[in-house]
Structures are given as structure tokens and as C-alpha cells.
Design a protein around this motif. Sequence first.
Motif, PDB file in Angstrom:
ATOM      1  N   VAL A 107       0.854  -1.185   0.000  1.00 55.05           N
ATOM      2  CA  VAL A 107       0.000   0.000   0.000  1.00 55.05           C
ATOM      3  C   VAL A 107       0.889   1.232   0.000  1.00 55.05           C
ATOM      4  O   VAL A 107       1.849   1.320   0.775  1.00 55.05           O
ATOM      5  N   ASN A 108       0.588   2.201  -0.886  1.00 54.87           N
ATOM      6  CA  ASN A 108       1.373   3.444  -1.024  1.00 54.87           C
ATOM      7  C   ASN A 108       2.835   3.132  -1.367  1.00 54.87           C
ATOM      8  O   ASN A 108       3.760   3.560  -0.669  1.00 54.87           O
ATOM      9  N   SER A 109       3.028   2.384  -2.448  1.00 57.25           N
ATOM     10  CA  SER A 109       4.380   2.003  -2.856  1.00 57.25           C
ATOM     11  C   SER A 109       5.230   3.240  -3.128  1.00 57.25           C
ATOM     12  O   SER A 109       4.805   4.154  -3.854  1.00 57.25           O
ATOM     13  N   PRO A 110       6.426   3.309  -2.535  1.00 60.79           N
ATOM     14  CA  PRO A 110       7.287   4.480  -2.744  1.00 60.79           C
ATOM     15  C   PRO A 110       7.868   4.496  -4.166  1.00 60.79           C
ATOM     16  O   PRO A 110       7.853   3.475  -4.858  1.00 60.79           O
TER      17      PRO A 110
ATOM     18  N   VAL B 115       2.460  -1.688   4.463  1.00 56.94           N
ATOM     19  CA  VAL B 115       1.727  -0.426   4.339  1.00 56.94           C
ATOM     20  C   VAL B 115       2.693   0.728   4.611  1.00 56.94           C
ATOM     21  O   VAL B 115       3.138   0.926   5.750  1.00 56.94           O
TER      22      VAL B 115
ATOM     23  N   GLU C 157       1.904   7.722   3.340  1.00 58.13           N
ATOM     24  CA  GLU C 157       1.761   8.422   2.067  1.00 58.13           C
ATOM     25  C   GLU C 157       2.968   9.295   1.747  1.00 58.13           C
ATOM     26  O   GLU C 157       3.283   9.531   0.579  1.00 58.13           O
ATOM     27  N   ASN C 158       3.648   9.778   2.746  1.00 59.63           N
ATOM     28  CA  ASN C 158       4.784  10.684   2.528  1.00 59.63           C
ATOM     29  C   ASN C 158       6.125   9.958   2.658  1.00 59.63           C
ATOM     30  O   ASN C 158       7.126  10.553   3.038  1.00 59.63           O
TER      31      ASN C 158
END
Length: 380
Positions: free
Chosen positions: A60-63, A101, A104-105
Motif C-alpha cells: 500500500v502506497n508504494s514508494p 503499508v 503516504e509521505n
Amino acid sequence: MKNVFTIIKKEFARFFKDKRMVITVLLPGLLIYLVYSVMGAVFSDSGKTDANYKYSAYVVNSPANEQFLTAFYTVSEIKEFASLDEAKKSVADGKLDIVVVFPENFDAVLEGNLSTVPNVEVYYNSSAEKSVGGYMAVTAILEAFKDPSFSINSGGNFDLVEERDAAGKILSSIMPLLMFALLSSGCIAVAPESIAGEKERGTMATMLITPVKRWQIALGKILSLTCFALLSGISSFVGVILSLPKLLGGMVGSSAAAFYGVGDYFMIFGLIISVVLVIISVFAVISTLSKSVKEAGTMITPLMMLIILMGVGSMFLSGGSVALYAIPLLGSGLAMSAIMSFTASPLGVALAIISNIAVAAALVVLLSFMFKSERIMFNK
């Protein structure tokens, strides 16, 4: 058959008049209960993984950081799921290795542009070796990039293992070893004394010159020994049933024993009985070849160690081909491990039991021929 029953009656009288022998036969069940109960309070286990395996992961939210992704994809491959909850359930079911997970940042975190300390969550299943390996591999990569701008699995429990799977993993690794060790100790208490002891005291020679046919003596001996061995097996089975609530309750929860149903206990009982039949038959053959109880004990000890090693070997061969279940004794260890881990197949358990019974029958036939040999019975 009258002569056979006469021999059996004689053996039963000798056995039940010897309190020490009766206690020794019943001892395995008591030992199982005590050992399992103690282990319920102190036992712990850890998973191992295959170093060449790529762990399946849902992210989730892969960098976007290329250096981090290169390291991450070296050890894992991404799987798609409709939602985070579905992916987490797949981990709990053992179908997916890990769920990661990212905040987001996270890219800003890696670049050092944030003063806050976000948390990366890594969900895994401690009852699945590959899941534990994936967790360790991913957290190692995260630690390398941490420096220390984010935390890992802070403030929560991210192990998605279910009580049922945790109990199965623990029991599947210890039950085969303890089954072989304790059943062997019960059988070794009766086999040497029944035949080698008779030869040492000279009563066997007297029995052999009576009108009773030698195959009848052999059959009476093996039937009575089988009864004593079955008593040991039943004692062990009862010990297993009584100890499971304490053993599992000490490790994963008091309700875990309910995970095993009547069918599981029936298969365990069948395996224990068939294993006892093989062990007592082998020990009876060795006892017949021996001149004294001491010699029989000396010869049986290495075989007992070999039998116990089969319990150890089944820990490393679990999950293999169903054909392995047809190997006497070893297959029983594999079947016991599979029952405890909820992966047993009726075919595998049946093969294990049938192979044991076949070997035991062959050894009984061999014993009857040995009783006809003057060289063996009188040690000429």
C-alpha cells in the motif's frame, strides 16, 4: 487354539503379577501428560525461510525511490488484491506472505524532508515459515534505509497468525518425536523379559519340550506382548487427549484444543496402535535372538535410538510426497505431523497405518520360524 490361549494366560499372569512391569507400560501416557503440560507453559518456536524464495507481498502506497524499490523487489514480488483487508486475510490464511503499508509521505521521509516520524506497517503470519522470512527480509531492508527517519511496526500487533495455525505448527514439530520416544520406552519394558528372560531362567527350554507346538508358543507370546503394547499405546493416547488442553492453552489459548475433532483423535489412535505393533514386533525378534535380558536390552537400545531419529526426520520431511507415508514408522511420524498441522490426508494416514501393520505381520511370521530353530532358541 487351546494351547495358544494357555500361553497367553501364562503371560498375562506373569505380567499382571509384576507391578513394576504394569507401571512401566502405563508410564508413557503419564509422561506424555506431564511433558506436554509443562511444555504448554514454556514452549516457544521461531520460523525459518528459504533464502532463494521471492516473498509474495501486497503493498500500500508504494514508494517511488528507485534505490529502495531495487532492494525491495530483490526479495519480494507484488500481488494485487481488491483491498487491504482482503490481503491481510490472505496472509492469515497462509496464501500471501506479507502486507507492507507505507505512509503516504514515505518518499519525502527517505529524502529527509520531513521532521515527523511516520510508521511502516509490515503484517505477517508467524505460523508460516515463508511469511516470517518475508517479514525479516523486508524489515532488514527498511532498517538499512531508516537512519532513523521512520519507525517499523510501532504501537500494534502485526502478526496475523490464527490460534489454530500457531497450535498446529508447534504440535507438528514435537508430536512425532515424543510419540516414538515414549512408545519405545513402553515396549522395551515388556519385550526383553517375555522371551529373553524366559531363556535366561531356563523356563523357555522347558516350554519348548512340552507337547505344545512351537508356532503356538510364538503366537501366544506375540499376542500377549501385543496386548501389553496396546495397553501402552492406549495409555499414550489417553495422555495425548488429556494433555492437549494444557499444552495448547499455555501456548496459544485455552480454546485451541477444540481445533482437533473426533476424526483427528481417531487417526492419532490408529497411528499410535500401529506404531506400537511394529516396535513390539521388532523388539520381540531381538529378544528371541538374545541369551539374556541384559543382552536384549543392549541390542534394542540402538534400534530404539533409530526409531526416535525417525521422529526427528519426520520434522524435516513434512509436506513431501504422499508416497513417503508408506515407509513404516517414518510415514507414521509424517502422518502425525500432518494431523497436528491440519494438513493430513486420509490416504496418507491410511498408508502409514497399513504399512505398519504389514511389517508387524511379517515380523510375527519371522518370529514363528525363529521359535522352530534349535540354534536360536537354545543358543547353540
